[in-house]
Design a protein around this motif. Sequence first.
Motif, PDB file in Angstrom:
ATOM      1  N   TRP A  53      42.832 -20.289   1.468  1.00 25.65           N
ATOM      2  CA  TRP A  53      43.871 -19.376   0.989  1.00 25.65           C
ATOM      3  C   TRP A  53      43.957 -19.408  -0.536  1.00 25.65           C
ATOM      4  CZ3 TRP A  53      48.898 -20.544  -1.082  1.00 25.65           C
ATOM      5  CH2 TRP A  53      49.711 -19.425  -1.240  1.00 25.65           C
ATOM      6  N   ILE A  54      43.901 -20.604  -1.109  1.00 25.36           N
ATOM      7  CA  ILE A  54      43.921 -20.742  -2.572  1.00 25.36           C
ATOM      8  C   ILE A  54      42.715 -20.024  -3.175  1.00 25.36           C
ATOM      9  CG2 ILE A  54      43.701 -22.379  -4.488  1.00 25.36           C
ATOM     10  CD1 ILE A  54      45.362 -24.355  -2.729  1.00 25.36           C
ATOM     11  N   CYS A  55      41.549 -20.223  -2.586  1.00 27.08           N
ATOM     12  CA  CYS A  55      40.327 -19.562  -3.055  1.00 27.08           C
ATOM     13  C   CYS A  55      40.487 -18.045  -3.009  1.00 27.08           C
ATOM     14  CB  CYS A  55      39.148 -20.012  -2.201  1.00 27.08           C
ATOM     15  SG  CYS A  55      37.595 -19.173  -2.583  1.00 27.08           S
ATOM     16  N   THR A  56      41.078 -17.545  -1.949  1.00 31.55           N
ATOM     17  CA  THR A  56      41.292 -16.107  -1.806  1.00 31.55           C
ATOM     18  C   THR A  56      42.232 -15.597  -2.897  1.00 31.55           C
ATOM     19  OG1 THR A  56      40.924 -16.269   0.564  1.00 31.55           O
ATOM     20  CG2 THR A  56      42.038 -14.304  -0.217  1.00 31.55           C
ATOM     21  N   CYS A  57      43.285 -16.346  -3.186  1.00 32.57           N
ATOM     22  CA  CYS A  57      44.191 -15.970  -4.279  1.00 32.57           C
ATOM     23  C   CYS A  57      43.441 -15.937  -5.609  1.00 32.57           C
ATOM     24  CB  CYS A  57      45.356 -16.949  -4.370  1.00 32.57           C
ATOM     25  SG  CYS A  57      46.545 -16.825  -3.005  1.00 32.57           S
ATOM     26  N   HIS A  58      42.572 -16.906  -5.828  1.00 29.69           N
ATOM     27  CA  HIS A  58      41.801 -16.953  -7.065  1.00 29.69           C
ATOM     28  C   HIS A  58      40.807 -15.797  -7.135  1.00 29.69           C
ATOM     29  CE1 HIS A  58      42.714 -21.478  -7.893  1.00 29.69           C
ATOM     30  NE2 HIS A  58      43.790 -20.720  -7.854  1.00 29.69           N
ATOM     31  N   LEU A  60      41.315 -12.835  -5.758  1.00 27.19           N
ATOM     32  CA  LEU A  60      42.137 -11.675  -6.092  1.00 27.19           C
ATOM     33  C   LEU A  60      42.496 -11.674  -7.577  1.00 27.19           C
ATOM     34  CD1 LEU A  60      44.345 -11.566  -2.894  1.00 27.19           C
ATOM     35  CD2 LEU A  60      43.066  -9.617  -3.811  1.00 27.19           C
ATOM     36  N   SER A  61      42.776 -12.843  -8.116  1.00 29.48           N
ATOM     37  CA  SER A  61      43.068 -12.946  -9.543  1.00 29.48           C
ATOM     38  C   SER A  61      41.870 -12.492 -10.380  1.00 29.48           C
ATOM     39  CB  SER A  61      43.442 -14.381  -9.908  1.00 29.48           C
ATOM     40  OG  SER A  61      43.605 -14.505 -11.305  1.00 29.48           O
ATOM     41  N   ALA A  62      40.689 -12.974 -10.034  1.00 29.34           N
ATOM     42  CA  ALA A  62      39.476 -12.587 -10.775  1.00 29.34           C
ATOM     43  C   ALA A  62      39.238 -11.081 -10.682  1.00 29.34           C
ATOM     44  CB  ALA A  62      38.272 -13.352 -10.243  1.00 29.34           C
ATOM     45  N   LEU A  63      39.506 -10.523  -9.528  1.00 24.81           N
ATOM     46  CA  LEU A  63      39.335  -9.089  -9.327  1.00 24.81           C
ATOM     47  C   LEU A  63      40.257  -8.296 -10.264  1.00 24.81           C
ATOM     48  CD1 LEU A  63      38.255  -6.645  -7.662  1.00 24.81           C
ATOM     49  CD2 LEU A  63      40.171  -7.046  -6.098  1.00 24.81           C
ATOM     50  N   PHE A  64      41.530  -8.666 -10.300  1.00 28.93           N
ATOM     51  CA  PHE A  64      42.463  -7.935 -11.144  1.00 28.93           C
ATOM     52  C   PHE A  64      42.216  -8.212 -12.627  1.00 28.93           C
ATOM     53  CE2 PHE A  64      44.732  -7.649  -7.085  1.00 28.93           C
ATOM     54  CZ  PHE A  64      44.908  -6.273  -7.053  1.00 28.93           C
ATOM     55  N   GLU A  65      41.767  -9.415 -12.955  1.00 26.43           N
ATOM     56  CA  GLU A  65      41.419  -9.715 -14.350  1.00 26.43           C
ATOM     57  C   GLU A  65      40.247  -8.841 -14.785  1.00 26.43           C
ATOM     58  OE1 GLU A  65      40.306 -13.486 -17.263  1.00 26.43           O
ATOM     59  OE2 GLU A  65      40.385 -13.794 -15.094  1.00 26.43           O
ATOM     60  N   ALA A  66      39.247  -8.680 -13.939  1.00 26.85           N
ATOM     61  CA  ALA A  66      38.089  -7.846 -14.259  1.00 26.85           C
ATOM     62  C   ALA A  66      38.485  -6.386 -14.476  1.00 26.85           C
ATOM     63  CB  ALA A  66      37.047  -7.941 -13.144  1.00 26.85           C
ATOM     64  N   TYR A  76      48.509 -13.809  -9.023  1.00 26.34           N
ATOM     65  CA  TYR A  76      47.722 -14.393  -7.936  1.00 26.34           C
ATOM     66  C   TYR A  76      47.282 -15.823  -8.235  1.00 26.34           C
ATOM     67  CZ  TYR A  76      47.596 -10.424  -4.811  1.00 26.34           C
ATOM     68  OH  TYR A  76      47.957  -9.448  -3.917  1.00 26.34           O
ATOM     69  N   LEU A  77      47.217 -16.194  -9.507  1.00 23.59           N
ATOM     70  CA  LEU A  77      46.952 -17.600  -9.831  1.00 23.59           C
ATOM     71  C   LEU A  77      48.200 -18.442  -9.614  1.00 23.59           C
ATOM     72  CD1 LEU A  77      44.823 -17.454 -13.110  1.00 23.59           C
ATOM     73  CD2 LEU A  77      44.043 -18.040 -10.805  1.00 23.59           C
ATOM     74  N   LYS A  78      49.342 -17.893  -9.981  1.00 21.22           N
ATOM     75  CA  LYS A  78      50.589 -18.647  -9.884  1.00 21.22           C
ATOM     76  C   LYS A  78      51.112 -18.744  -8.456  1.00 21.22           C
ATOM     77  CE  LYS A  78      53.746 -17.836 -12.974  1.00 21.22           C
ATOM     78  NZ  LYS A  78      54.661 -17.113 -13.875  1.00 21.22           N
ATOM     79  N   LEU A  79      50.806 -17.775  -7.622  1.00 20.32           N
ATOM     80  CA  LEU A  79      51.334 -17.745  -6.254  1.00 20.32           C
ATOM     81  C   LEU A  79      51.042 -19.035  -5.479  1.00 20.32           C
ATOM     82  CD1 LEU A  79      52.757 -15.904  -4.111  1.00 20.32           C
ATOM     83  CD2 LEU A  79      50.461 -15.253  -3.414  1.00 20.32           C
ATOM     84  N   PRO A  80      49.773 -19.457  -5.346  1.00 22.64           N
ATOM     85  CA  PRO A  80      49.552 -20.705  -4.604  1.00 22.64           C
ATOM     86  C   PRO A  80      50.083 -21.925  -5.348  1.00 22.64           C
ATOM     87  CG  PRO A  80      47.477 -19.892  -5.487  1.00 22.64           C
ATOM     88  CD  PRO A  80      48.514 -18.836  -5.750  1.00 22.64           C
TER      89      PRO A  80
END
Length: 144
Positions: A53-58, A60-66, A76-80
Amino acid sequence: MEHQQWQSLLNNGNECFHDGRWLQAEFYYTEAYELLADAYKHQPYSSDILMAWICTCHNLSALFEAQGEMDVALRYLKLPHEYLVNLADNEQSCEDVKLIAIKALSITLKPILAFSKKHPICDNCLNELTRLQSMLNDLNTTLH
C-alpha cells in the motif's frame, strides 16, 4: 485478496507510467491502492500488504509529480506517513501493530524528505519531519 491481483495492477500501472500514459497509470495505481487499503483493514498485522500500500501511494506520488501536480504528489507521500504516525501513537493499537508502524515510518519519511529537497514544503512541516527522522534514528538504534 490475491497477491497476483494487486501486483498485476501495479505492474500495469508501472508500464503505463513509463510509457507516459498517465490516465491509465492513475487508474491502475488507484485500483491497487483501494484493493490494498481494503485488504489491510482485514489483515492489520500483514506488513506485506502495508508495504504494498505504501509503495502504491509512492507510485501515485511519482505519477502526479511527473505531471507537475506537486500538491497531490506530496499528499500521496504524506498519506501513509500520517497514517503510520497515528497508528504508532494510538493507545488502542496493540504493541505488534505499533512496532510495524514505527518500523514503516522510516520507509515513508525518506521520500518526503527527498521531495522537500526538490520542491518547497512549509518550514514547520520540514522541521517536524527532521525531528521525526532524528527520533526514528534513535529508536532504531535502541531496537537493534
